[in-house]
Scaffold this active site. Structure first.
Site, PDB file in Angstrom:
ATOM      1  N   THR A 296       0.800  -1.217   0.000  1.00  0.00           N
ATOM      2  CA  THR A 296       0.000   0.000   0.000  1.00  0.00           C
ATOM      3  C   THR A 296       0.835   1.269   0.000  1.00  0.00           C
ATOM      4  O   THR A 296       1.897   1.335   0.634  1.00  0.00           O
ATOM      5  CB  THR A 296      -0.966   0.026   1.207  1.00  0.00           C
ATOM      6  OG1 THR A 296      -1.697   1.247   1.206  1.00  0.00           O
ATOM      7  CG2 THR A 296      -0.215  -0.103   2.525  1.00  0.00           C
ATOM      8  N   ASP A 297       0.345   2.263  -0.724  1.00  0.00           N
ATOM      9  CA  ASP A 297       0.911   3.611  -0.633  1.00  0.00           C
ATOM     10  C   ASP A 297       0.560   4.197   0.722  1.00  0.00           C
ATOM     11  O   ASP A 297      -0.318   3.676   1.419  1.00  0.00           O
ATOM     12  CB  ASP A 297       0.316   4.515  -1.722  1.00  0.00           C
ATOM     13  CG  ASP A 297       0.917   4.225  -3.088  1.00  0.00           C
ATOM     14  OD1 ASP A 297       1.981   3.609  -3.134  1.00  0.00           O
ATOM     15  OD2 ASP A 297       0.300   4.611  -4.086  1.00  0.00           O
TER      16      ASP A 297
END
Length: 781
Positions: A296-297
């Protein structure tokens, strides 16, 4: 540009043109009601029903003819209605995937829906925007267009003023202004911009269920062949036997299978849409249910995606002037969260001095900075805004300023802030010996529920790793706040060629990552995991496309949303959690249905085969078999709405476990039927017509009670089905009981006989329940 191009079209002009050429969307060809009806009417099951009806008429059973035909029409109506419902669900999803375009209307720049564009409109595009229609380029800055969707060529092509670009491609680099030349059906490629993919490959679970259904169909055909051969040898009436054969196939083959699977998936994705998640590739739900690694960012997923500028560190300019110069290029891409924060801060300025932008070069992942050429107070300036390590190389600083600059950056990094540096130079065309103006400090607070959601995902079998462009110190602080225990590593410290899965397992956060690093991690981790990855920028496209599940976050560019499997409409990792939970529920509903369908078909087919061989006749009439098939369809369809418990681990098809459980359930049903048959004939000495009615009622009641057992791993009474399933199953059982008692369509039975059937079915329901425990013991051995 001429005067018209400078002001764009007026709203009234655009309206008149739209009346002539139509709206800018391509109407998808949909099956007409006639085609949908024919598809249902000429299906194998429908044809068998028609054949059974006419055969009944031939042998003089007129009532059976009308009754079977009534069921045929009712079954067809249900099928068409449910397919229509599924289609409407897809339409609702597509409505949420709309593209906004910046257009010059009435002399002002504004954002409108792409469907409202008309030829003659002047539009402005930034990196990641999808070209909304065929256009002629008027003004370009470092423009390259990716036309892979249209031509299959993966490399972007450089474009210049005057070039024609076709709708459906997207802006890979740069900035442009263009005039719309053709819209909607008049565009060169006639491509839709953004839609839910309805035509799709089957998921693994769907393929498994369909394969199992084909197996059941083969077993049904073999059973019918064996039984028919024996009955004909014993001089049974050929036409009557043929009618019963068709009826047995109708009852044994899972008639409602396509409808149920379509409904479960379509209603599931509609439920996800309510939670701000759009599923573009419907077959990705299977992968999403099995995800065990989330890359995930940080921005927009773990943070609020509400970037602001809490402070500015000035060096050679005042704070207001720093914002003024930085805003020059920011207005060229207002959708970008960083630029939006700069513009918001600019709007707070009391004295907005006139600053004219004469030229600019947009930022991209390679340049890592934007360059603007402006006129301010009668002088010409070059302005650079970008990453600290890039802008530093452009600036001329003495030792004292450089020391302060480094110290400020270090402190800001330790405090977890993102920064952009602004530099200017008067009367210059090159970025050399520039004056350090100041540092813009950006903050995007972590979501309050981010840590709790990560803990939840970890507990439910999903590892979470953060990939961020932030520096090492910021990454360490954020990882600690999120409770990510493990190694936080800088990309430059990684030997990407030798990086292996055991090393990746120990790392929780990768800092200062580039898009190519994200792609490398996806490719390596896919060897062991089912990988979901989030992205927002155009450079995330390779990783999004290569992941098992590509997720475009809420602020993602249009091109990324068009390539992603899942599109999030709001910020936060909790949205991803909801999507995974809902996909597992969809998976569970399909799995529950498969267990029930295998068990019920196996029980019905084999029971009738064995009893037919023993008795030399079918224990059910053709009418009873067809009525049984119809009554079974109603509760089966209601399973699309059934409640299920969220599994604590990624959903996987355990074929052995599923087959074992289905076989055990089916075997109990066969033993139940055999004992019931001999009890009625040898102990109670009931007539064969009464036996047929009691068997019809037993098959209906027992089959529907099996839904209660099969739909949960717990004891059936601890987790009941949804109210809709309970309502429908109780309703169909009540109808079957009334038919049996009143003698409608069959020989009547006394109320005491009906009560005995109910008690018998409930007793054997508990025996079936014990098979869950028995199965667990078998699989442990």
């Amino acid at each position: 540009m001429d005067g018209k191009e400078m002001t764009g079209l007026s709203s009234s002009e655009a309206g008149e043109i739209r009346k002539k050429v139509g709206s800018n969307f391509i109407k998808e060809e949909k099956e007409s009601l006639i085609k949908k009806t024919l598809k249902v009417v000429i299906s194998p099951i429908s044809l068998m029903l028609v054949a059974a009806a006419f055969l009944s008429l031939i042998i003089g059973k007129v009532f059976d003819f009308y009754f079977i035909f009534s069921l045929f029409f009712l079954n067809s109506f249900v099928g068409i209605f449910q397919e229509h419902k599924a289609d409407k669900a897809i339409e609702k999803l597509s409505e949420k995937l709309k593209i906004s375009v910046k257009v010059l209307r009435d002399g002002k720049w504004k954002f409108i829906d792409s469907s409202e564009l008309v030829p003659g409109d002047v539009i402005e595009m930034v990196v990641g925007d999808i070209v909304p229609a065929d256009v002629k380029l008027l003004e370009t800055k470092n423009v390259s267009i990716n036309e892979s969707v249209l031509t299959g060529e993966s490399l972007p092509k450089e474009k210049k003023n005057g070039d024609v670009v076709y709708g459906g491609s997207y802006l890979s680099t740069g900035w442009l202004r263009a005039e719309i030349t053709a819209t909607g059906k008049n565009t060169f490629f006639n491509k839709t911009l953004l839609s839910v993919e309805k035509s799709r490959k089957r998921s693994v679970l769907e393929q498994d269920i369909l394969s199992t259904s084909r197996l059941l169909m083969i077993i049904s055909l073999i059973s019918v062949f064996i039984l028919t051969t024996v009955l004909l040898i014993e001089k049974a009436n050929f036409l009557e036997t043929l009618i019963i054969d068709l009826s047995l196939l109708i009852a044994g083959i899972p008639v409602a299978l396509p409808v149920v699977m379509s409904l479960i998936i379509s209603l599931g994705v509609l439920e996800l849409a309510k939670k701000n998640t759009i599923v573009r590739r419907l077959s990705s739900l299977d992968d999403l249910a099995n995800v065990n690694l989330l890359l995930t960012d940080k921005t927009g997923t773990l943070t609020k995606n509400q970037m602001n500028i809490p402070k500015i560190i000035p060096y050679n300019l005042k704070e207001d002037q720093i914002i003024l110069f930085a805003s020059a290029s920011a207005f060229k891409n207002e959708k970008d969260t960083i630029n939006h924060a700069i513009i918001e801060r600019f709007n707070l300025l009391k004295d907005k001095e006139a600053l004219k932008l004469t030229d600019f070069i947009p930022a991209d992942s390679e340049r890592k900075h934007s360059t603007s050429f402006v006129q301010f107070r009668g002088k010409n300036y070059i302005v650079s805004v970008g990453a600290s390590q890039v802008i530093e190389k452009f600036c001329k600083m003495d030792r004292k300023l450089k020391t302060k600059y480094k110290k400020d950056l270090e402190e800001l990094s330790t405090e977890g802030y993102k920064t952009l540096v602004v530099a200017i130079k008067e009367n210059s065309k090159t970025e050399k010996s520039m004056k350090l103006a100041g540092i813009l400090v950006f903050a995007d607070p972590l979501l309050k529920d981010a840590k709790g959601v990560i803990d939840y995902l970890e507990e439910n079998g999903i590892q979470v790793k953060m990939l961020t462009g932030d520096n090492l110190e910021i990454s360490k602080r954020i990882s600690k706040e999120l409770g990510l225990d493990g190694i936080v590593i800088q990309r430059n410290s990684i030997n990407w060629k030798s990086l292996n899965l055991s090393q990746i397992q120990k790392i929780v956060t990768f800092s200062e990552v580039l898009p190519s690093d994200k792609l490398a991690l996806v490719e390596k981790t896919k060897q062991k995991y089912v990988v979901a990855v989030t992205g927002d920028g155009i450079n995330d496209l390779p990783a999004i496309k290569n992941a098992d599940v590509g997720i475009a976050v809420s602020n993602a560019v249009d091109a990324l949303k068009n390539s992603a499997d899942i599109v999030l409409l709001s910020s936060g990792i909790s949205v991803i959690k909801d999507a995974i939970i809902e996909s597992r529920k969809i998976f569970s509903r399909l799995y529950t249905y498969s267990v029930y369908r295998i068990s019920e078909s196996f029980r019905l087919i084999i029971s009738i085969l064995v009893l037919g061989l023993i008795a030399g006749a079918f224990p059910l009439t053709a009418t009873q078999l067809i009525l049984l098939a119809f009554l079974n369809d109603l509760p089966i369809i209601s399973l699309a709405f059934n409640r299920v418990k969220n599994t604590s681990r990624p959903a996987k098809i355990d074929v052995k476990k599923r087959f074992t459980l289905s076989l055990l359930f089916g075997t109990v049903g066969i033993i139940n039927s055999l004992l019931f048959y001999f009890l009625l004939l040898d102990v109670f000495h009931v007539s064969f017509p009464v036996l047929e009615t009691m068997f019809f009622l037993k098959f209906t009641v027992s089959g529907h009670l099996l839904i209660y057992v099969a739909h949960t791993k717990e004891r059936w009474y601890k987790f009941l089905p949804s109210k809709s399933v309970i309502f429908v199953t109780m309703g169909t059982q009540f109808i079957a009981t009334i038919i049996g008692i009143t003698g409608l369509l069959m020989n009547p039975i006394p109320i005491t006989a009906a009560l005995f059937v109910w008690l018998w079915a409930i007793f054997w329901m508990q025996i079936t329940e014990l098979m869950k425990i028995f199965q667990e013991k078998i699989l442990k051995q």
